[in-house]
Write a protein that holds these residues in place. Structure first.
Motif, PDB file in Angstrom:
ATOM      1  N   GLU A  38      40.890  50.440  39.449  1.00 10.38           N
ATOM      2  CA  GLU A  38      39.407  50.828  39.056  1.00 10.38           C
ATOM      3  C   GLU A  38      38.644  49.604  38.509  1.00 10.38           C
ATOM      4  O   GLU A  38      38.048  49.672  37.123  1.00 10.38           O
ATOM      5  N   THR A  39      38.629  48.597  39.187  1.00 12.27           N
ATOM      6  CA  THR A  39      37.892  47.268  39.094  1.00 12.27           C
ATOM      7  C   THR A  39      37.373  46.633  40.118  1.00 12.27           C
ATOM      8  O   THR A  39      37.920  46.744  41.286  1.00 12.27           O
ATOM      9  N   SER A  40      36.376  46.038  39.990  1.00  8.58           N
ATOM     10  CA  SER A  40      35.709  45.210  41.166  1.00  8.58           C
ATOM     11  C   SER A  40      35.279  44.000  40.622  1.00  8.58           C
ATOM     12  O   SER A  40      35.097  43.870  39.447  1.00  8.58           O
ATOM     13  N   LEU A  41      35.358  42.886  41.567  1.00  8.74           N
ATOM     14  CA  LEU A  41      35.079  41.643  41.062  1.00  8.74           C
ATOM     15  C   LEU A  41      34.012  40.981  41.957  1.00  8.74           C
ATOM     16  O   LEU A  41      33.827  41.208  42.929  1.00  8.74           O
ATOM     17  N   ARG A  42      33.506  39.997  41.266  1.00  7.16           N
ATOM     18  CA  ARG A  42      32.209  39.340  42.103  1.00  7.16           C
ATOM     19  C   ARG A  42      32.680  37.903  42.499  1.00  7.16           C
ATOM     20  O   ARG A  42      33.245  37.213  41.814  1.00  7.16           O
ATOM     21  N   VAL A  43      32.728  37.748  43.749  1.00  4.88           N
ATOM     22  CA  VAL A  43      33.192  36.461  44.425  1.00  4.88           C
ATOM     23  C   VAL A  43      32.133  35.910  45.258  1.00  4.88           C
ATOM     24  O   VAL A  43      31.389  36.519  46.004  1.00  4.88           O
ATOM     25  N   SER A  44      32.025  34.613  44.886  1.00  3.03           N
ATOM     26  CA  SER A  44      31.082  33.672  45.557  1.00  3.03           C
ATOM     27  C   SER A  44      31.749  32.918  46.683  1.00  3.03           C
ATOM     28  O   SER A  44      32.679  32.294  46.593  1.00  3.03           O
ATOM     29  N   PHE A  45      31.107  33.038  47.939  1.00  3.65           N
ATOM     30  CA  PHE A  45      31.576  32.017  48.959  1.00  3.65           C
ATOM     31  C   PHE A  45      30.697  31.039  49.290  1.00  3.65           C
ATOM     32  O   PHE A  45      29.387  31.178  49.541  1.00  3.65           O
ATOM     33  N   PRO A  46      31.232  29.645  49.155  1.00  5.48           N
ATOM     34  CA  PRO A  46      30.464  28.469  49.581  1.00  5.48           C
ATOM     35  C   PRO A  46      30.227  28.704  51.152  1.00  5.48           C
ATOM     36  O   PRO A  46      30.479  29.350  51.972  1.00  5.48           O
ATOM     37  N   ARG A  47      28.663  28.122  51.372  1.00  6.79           N
ATOM     38  CA  ARG A  47      28.180  27.879  52.695  1.00  6.79           C
ATOM     39  C   ARG A  47      29.316  27.468  53.715  1.00  6.79           C
ATOM     40  O   ARG A  47      29.337  28.112  54.875  1.00  6.79           O
ATOM     41  N   ASP A  48      30.052  26.694  53.453  1.00  2.00           N
ATOM     42  CA  ASP A  48      31.207  26.146  54.474  1.00  2.00           C
ATOM     43  C   ASP A  48      32.578  26.885  54.424  1.00  2.00           C
ATOM     44  O   ASP A  48      33.305  26.327  54.906  1.00  2.00           O
ATOM     45  N   TYR A  49      32.625  27.918  53.485  1.00  3.91           N
ATOM     46  CA  TYR A  49      33.873  28.744  53.730  1.00  3.91           C
ATOM     47  C   TYR A  49      34.188  29.155  55.132  1.00  3.91           C
ATOM     48  O   TYR A  49      33.463  29.455  56.048  1.00  3.91           O
ATOM     49  N   PRO A  50      35.602  28.824  55.420  1.00  4.87           N
ATOM     50  CA  PRO A  50      36.753  28.535  54.799  1.00  4.87           C
ATOM     51  C   PRO A  50      37.194  27.234  54.470  1.00  4.87           C
ATOM     52  O   PRO A  50      38.417  26.945  54.160  1.00  4.87           O
ATOM     53  N   GLY A  58      33.637  36.830  38.259  1.00  4.27           N
ATOM     54  CA  GLY A  58      33.557  37.430  37.098  1.00  4.27           C
ATOM     55  C   GLY A  58      33.915  38.946  37.412  1.00  4.27           C
ATOM     56  O   GLY A  58      33.956  39.258  38.533  1.00  4.27           O
ATOM     57  N   THR A  59      33.925  39.692  36.550  1.00  8.23           N
ATOM     58  CA  THR A  59      34.101  41.327  36.866  1.00  8.23           C
ATOM     59  C   THR A  59      32.763  41.813  36.970  1.00  8.23           C
ATOM     60  O   THR A  59      31.948  41.840  36.286  1.00  8.23           O
ATOM     61  N   GLU A  60      32.627  42.638  37.974  1.00 14.91           N
ATOM     62  CA  GLU A  60      31.556  43.502  38.275  1.00 14.91           C
ATOM     63  C   GLU A  60      31.526  44.967  37.464  1.00 14.91           C
ATOM     64  O   GLU A  60      30.590  44.979  36.930  1.00 14.91           O
ATOM     65  N   SER A  61      32.593  45.319  37.599  1.00 17.22           N
ATOM     66  CA  SER A  61      32.731  46.844  36.713  1.00 17.22           C
ATOM     67  C   SER A  61      34.363  47.333  36.429  1.00 17.22           C
ATOM     68  O   SER A  61      35.153  46.672  37.281  1.00 17.22           O
ATOM     69  N   THR A  62      34.446  47.956  35.598  1.00 18.47           N
ATOM     70  CA  THR A  62      35.840  48.445  35.338  1.00 18.47           C
ATOM     71  C   THR A  62      35.748  50.168  35.307  1.00 18.47           C
ATOM     72  O   THR A  62      34.518  50.577  34.789  1.00 18.47           O
ATOM     73  N   GLY A  63      36.665  51.021  35.514  1.00 18.33           N
ATOM     74  CA  GLY A  63      36.597  52.231  35.261  1.00 18.33           C
ATOM     75  C   GLY A  63      36.628  52.796  33.608  1.00 18.33           C
ATOM     76  O   GLY A  63      37.058  51.858  32.834  1.00 18.33           O
ATOM     77  N   GLU A  64      36.146  53.725  33.422  1.00 16.50           N
ATOM     78  CA  GLU A  64      35.996  54.255  31.932  1.00 16.50           C
ATOM     79  C   GLU A  64      37.466  54.409  31.245  1.00 16.50           C
ATOM     80  O   GLU A  64      37.614  54.307  30.247  1.00 16.50           O
ATOM     81  N   SER A  65      38.442  54.773  32.157  1.00 17.35           N
ATOM     82  CA  SER A  65      39.784  55.065  31.789  1.00 17.35           C
ATOM     83  C   SER A  65      40.582  53.742  31.488  1.00 17.35           C
ATOM     84  O   SER A  65      41.811  53.761  31.243  1.00 17.35           O
ATOM     85  N   THR A  66      40.151  52.517  31.922  1.00 18.88           N
ATOM     86  CA  THR A  66      41.313  51.210  32.120  1.00 18.88           C
ATOM     87  C   THR A  66      41.039  50.839  30.663  1.00 18.88           C
ATOM     88  O   THR A  66      40.168  50.966  29.764  1.00 18.88           O
ATOM     89  N   ARG A  67      41.926  50.000  30.209  1.00 21.89           N
ATOM     90  CA  ARG A  67      42.214  49.214  29.273  1.00 21.89           C
ATOM     91  C   ARG A  67      41.110  48.405  28.783  1.00 21.89           C
ATOM     92  O   ARG A  67      40.587  47.572  29.512  1.00 21.89           O
ATOM     93  N   GLY A  71      39.970  44.200  32.912  1.00 16.82           N
ATOM     94  CA  GLY A  71      39.195  43.500  33.918  1.00 16.82           C
ATOM     95  C   GLY A  71      39.253  42.002  33.818  1.00 16.82           C
ATOM     96  O   GLY A  71      39.375  41.459  34.830  1.00 16.82           O
ATOM     97  N   LYS A  72      39.183  41.658  32.437  1.00 19.27           N
ATOM     98  CA  LYS A  72      39.323  40.110  32.382  1.00 19.27           C
ATOM     99  C   LYS A  72      40.882  39.671  32.945  1.00 19.27           C
ATOM    100  O   LYS A  72      40.753  38.671  33.360  1.00 19.27           O
ATOM    101  N   TYR A  73      41.670  40.579  32.507  1.00 23.98           N
ATOM    102  CA  TYR A  73      43.399  40.123  32.914  1.00 23.98           C
ATOM    103  C   TYR A  73      43.242  40.040  34.431  1.00 23.98           C
ATOM    104  O   TYR A  73      43.816  38.993  35.101  1.00 23.98           O
ATOM    105  N   ILE A  74      42.665  40.826  35.354  1.00 26.95           N
ATOM    106  CA  ILE A  74      42.503  40.987  36.726  1.00 26.95           C
ATOM    107  C   ILE A  74      42.038  39.818  37.204  1.00 26.95           C
ATOM    108  O   ILE A  74      42.439  39.080  38.145  1.00 26.95           O
ATOM    109  N   CYS A  75      40.753  39.471  36.568  1.00 31.83           N
ATOM    110  CA  CYS A  75      39.884  38.461  37.075  1.00 31.83           C
ATOM    111  C   CYS A  75      40.692  37.062  36.917  1.00 31.83           C
ATOM    112  O   CYS A  75      40.699  36.225  37.815  1.00 31.83           O
ATOM    113  N   ASP A  76      41.285  36.725  35.784  1.00 29.64           N
ATOM    114  CA  ASP A  76      42.113  35.738  35.555  1.00 29.64           C
ATOM    115  C   ASP A  76      43.188  35.475  36.497  1.00 29.64           C
ATOM    116  O   ASP A  76      43.616  34.245  37.117  1.00 29.64           O
TER     117      ASP A  76
END
Length: 277
Positions: A38-50, A58-67, A71-76
């Protein structure tokens, strides 16, 4: 978008769900949804990826029922894993999702942020490792995975694990389909195994070899033939295909064998020559 990133996006969305990786309104920024958590993350890709490493913004969103703080724990965790697995020139999101899933399942409760008591049960469910093991399986199989391959919107992924008997092989397949939603939703799960039980003072050598096309006509027999050519024993190989709506013809057999070979070699069953079709 580069061809490599486009293929990676198709593979991720084929395996994990159509909206797992989608582009945001910001250039170069994608939303990576982890629906099981129940979590979504924001991921940035550089122009020359990979060639250069992506960044978890960071975290885009977390569910209402999550601790609170989950979200920060998952992000880290995601940031730490990216730093460890990234190799310049190789796409990395599939490996990130695999490693992150393992990390979140295995994470102990004292590593998680504190939460109100009425959320404890929900958090326990998030970290639950799944249904009980089948009666013929003493511990979960340790799968060796290939990199996913996408061709004309079909995605392929191979797994291999050690097995000691046909019953053990069937239990491993059952466990995979019961615990991995992505595998259970695959259009085909093609399997083959080879098992050899050495002779003893009272018994002769016993050999077991079998395969299952699972609707992908002739693919299982070709997969077993590959294992015979590689002269490997004591393993089960499962190749999952998520069909993209475009027929591949004979090319699909080459893809299936190539990624199966990768999973076998990655798992260390053979360190000898790499067979060529």
């Amino acid at each position: 978008m580069s061809e490599e990133r486009e293929n990676e996006t198709e593979a991720i969305n084929s395996i994990y769900g159509a909206d797992t990786l989608i582009q945001s309104d910001e250039p170069g920024v994608y939303i990576l949804s982890l629906s099981e958590y129940e979590t979504s993350l924001r991921v940035s890709f550089p122009r020359d990826y990979p060639a250069s490493i992506p960044h978890v913004l960071g975290t885009e969103s977390t569910g209402e029922s999550t601790r609170k703080g989950y979200g920060k724990y998952i992000c880290d965790n995601a940031r730490d894993i990216l730093q460890r697995i990234f190799s310049p020139g190789s796409v990395c999101l599939f490996d990130l999702l695999q490693e992150l899933d393992t990390s979140l399942i295995e994470g102990s409760s004292d590593q998680l942020p504190a939460s109100p008591s009425d959320q404890e049960q929900q958090a326990d469910n998030v970290l639950n490792t799944g249904p009980p093991l089948p009666p013929n399986l003493e511990e979960p199989p340790q799968w060796s995975l290939s990199a996913p391959i996408t061709e004309k919107k079909s995605t392929f992924l191979a797994r291999a694990c050690t097995v000691t008997s046909p019953v053990h092989a069937r239990a491993c397949i059952s466990h995979l389909l019961a615990t991995d939603k992505r595998a259970s939703k695959a259009t085909h799960n093609i399997t083959a195994y080879r098992i050899r039980i050495p002779a003893s003072a009272s018994t002769n050598e016993v050999v077991y070899q079998d395969y299952d096309d699972d609707g992908e006509t002739a693919a299982g027999g070709r997969l077993l033939h590959l294992l015979q050519r590689m002269d490997v024993w004591g393993l089960l190989v499962v190749v999952s295909r998520w069909y993209g709506g475009i027929k591949l013809g004979p090319d699909r057999f080459s893809i299936i064998n190539n990624i199966a070979r990768e999973a076998v070699i990655e798992g260390g069953w053979t360190r000898s020559r790499i067979m060529k079709d």
